[in-house]
Design a protein around this motif. Structure first.
Motif, PDB file in Angstrom:
ATOM      1  N   LYS A 126       0.852  -1.194   0.000  1.00 13.56           N
ATOM      2  CA  LYS A 126       0.000   0.000   0.000  1.00 13.56           C
ATOM      3  C   LYS A 126       0.880   1.233   0.000  1.00 13.56           C
ATOM      4  CE  LYS A 126      -2.277  -0.717   3.981  1.00 13.56           C
ATOM      5  NZ  LYS A 126      -2.243  -1.037   5.440  1.00 13.56           N
ATOM      6  N   MET A 144      -4.193   7.850   2.719  1.00 15.35           N
ATOM      7  CA  MET A 144      -3.912   6.705   1.863  1.00 15.35           C
ATOM      8  C   MET A 144      -4.017   7.096   0.398  1.00 15.35           C
ATOM      9  SD  MET A 144      -3.197   4.907   4.376  1.00 15.35           S
ATOM     10  CE  MET A 144      -2.497   3.605   3.369  1.00 15.35           C
ATOM     11  N   GLU A 173      -3.064  -3.901  -1.398  1.00 16.76           N
ATOM     12  CA  GLU A 173      -3.987  -3.511  -0.336  1.00 16.76           C
ATOM     13  C   GLU A 173      -4.153  -1.986  -0.434  1.00 16.76           C
ATOM     14  OE1 GLU A 173      -4.869  -4.626   4.261  1.00 16.76           O
ATOM     15  OE2 GLU A 173      -2.851  -3.934   3.821  1.00 16.76           O
ATOM     16  N   ASP A 174      -4.919  -1.558  -1.400  1.00 12.14           N
ATOM     17  CA  ASP A 174      -5.086  -0.127  -1.669  1.00 12.14           C
ATOM     18  C   ASP A 174      -6.191   0.431  -0.775  1.00 12.14           C
ATOM     19  OD1 ASP A 174      -5.632   2.410  -2.653  1.00 12.14           O
ATOM     20  OD2 ASP A 174      -5.152   1.849  -4.713  1.00 12.14           O
ATOM     21  N   GLU A 175      -5.788   1.114   0.298  1.00 13.94           N
ATOM     22  CA  GLU A 175      -6.758   1.640   1.255  1.00 13.94           C
ATOM     23  C   GLU A 175      -7.285   3.016   0.862  1.00 13.94           C
ATOM     24  OE1 GLU A 175      -5.359   1.336   5.274  1.00 13.94           O
ATOM     25  OE2 GLU A 175      -5.356  -0.850   5.207  1.00 13.94           O
ATOM     26  N   SER A 176      -6.929   3.472  -0.342  1.00 18.39           N
ATOM     27  CA  SER A 176      -7.469   4.745  -0.831  1.00 18.39           C
ATOM     28  C   SER A 176      -8.783   4.568  -1.575  1.00 18.39           C
ATOM     29  CB  SER A 176      -6.461   5.422  -1.770  1.00 18.39           C
ATOM     30  OG  SER A 176      -6.426   4.775  -3.038  1.00 18.39           O
TER      31      SER A 176
END
Length: 201
Positions: A126, A144, A173-176
């Protein structure tokens, strides 16, 4: 509830073995405990992991502690835990954004990745942005970002893992994504995947 936690990990380990999975990601301590020192956190986590490892090693399952939260993102905690357990059956789920989330300056994040690259058994890739990237910050002082837009130079991370012999998954794991519409999320994830592929050369 240490006993309950150990039973949970052993049950999950058996399920992993049944599925042919070789690595199970776990958390260490997720909440601060009144009166606990760094040494006490290491002792508590190491004792439980050693108990789990006695059974999981027979199943061919390794445990990978994620650098997650306000305890297991500590460089000193991870050093102590890996040393205290002293087993190849314990490694890390390296989360590239969590050390940054914890407040480490960007250069120190790269140093930490270099230090622990040889222990990595799984990854969460990420990225994030902060206005104070060269400073030590309080946890959560980031926003993020998609993998291809954040402050972290993920090429440095991937290269460090390669040099250490890591040859497994790079897990997005792209938390944006919550910032984008459903249609935009698909495009962002595709760009994330293309970006990761480009880092592999």
């Amino acid at each position: 509830d240490v006993k309950g936690e150990i039973e949970y990990v052993l049950k999950a380990g058996q399920a992993a073995a049944d599925l042919g999975v070789k690595v199970a990601r776990i958390n260490a301590l997720m909440r601060e405990a009144p009166g606990f020192t760094l040494g006490k956190y290491v002792e508590r986590a190491a004792s439980s992991i050693k108990t789990c490892n006695r059974s999981l090693a027979k199943l061919g399952i390794c445990l990978a502690v994620e650098n997650h939260g306000v305890i297991a993102n500590s460089r000193e905690f991870l050093r102590g835990l890996l040393e205290e357990v002293g087993s190849d059956n314990l490694g890390l789920t390296l989360d590239t954004g969590n050390f940054y989330w914890f407040g480490y300056p960007i250069q120190e994040v790269y140093d930490i990745v270099q230090e622990f690259a040889g222990y990595v058994k799984h990854t969460h890739i990420k990225n994030a942005i902060t206005e104070r990237k060269a400073e030590r910050r309080k946890p959560r002082d980031i926003v993020m970002a998609p993998l291809y837009e954040g402050d972290l130079n993920l090429k440095l991370v991937v290269d460090a893992l390669k040099r250490a012999g890591y040859d497994h998954d790079l897990t997005i794991e792209d938390e944006s994504l919550g910032r984008f519409s459903l249609e935009e999320r698909r495009k962002v994830l595709k760009k994330d995947a293309d970006f990761l592929r480009s880092l592999l050369g």
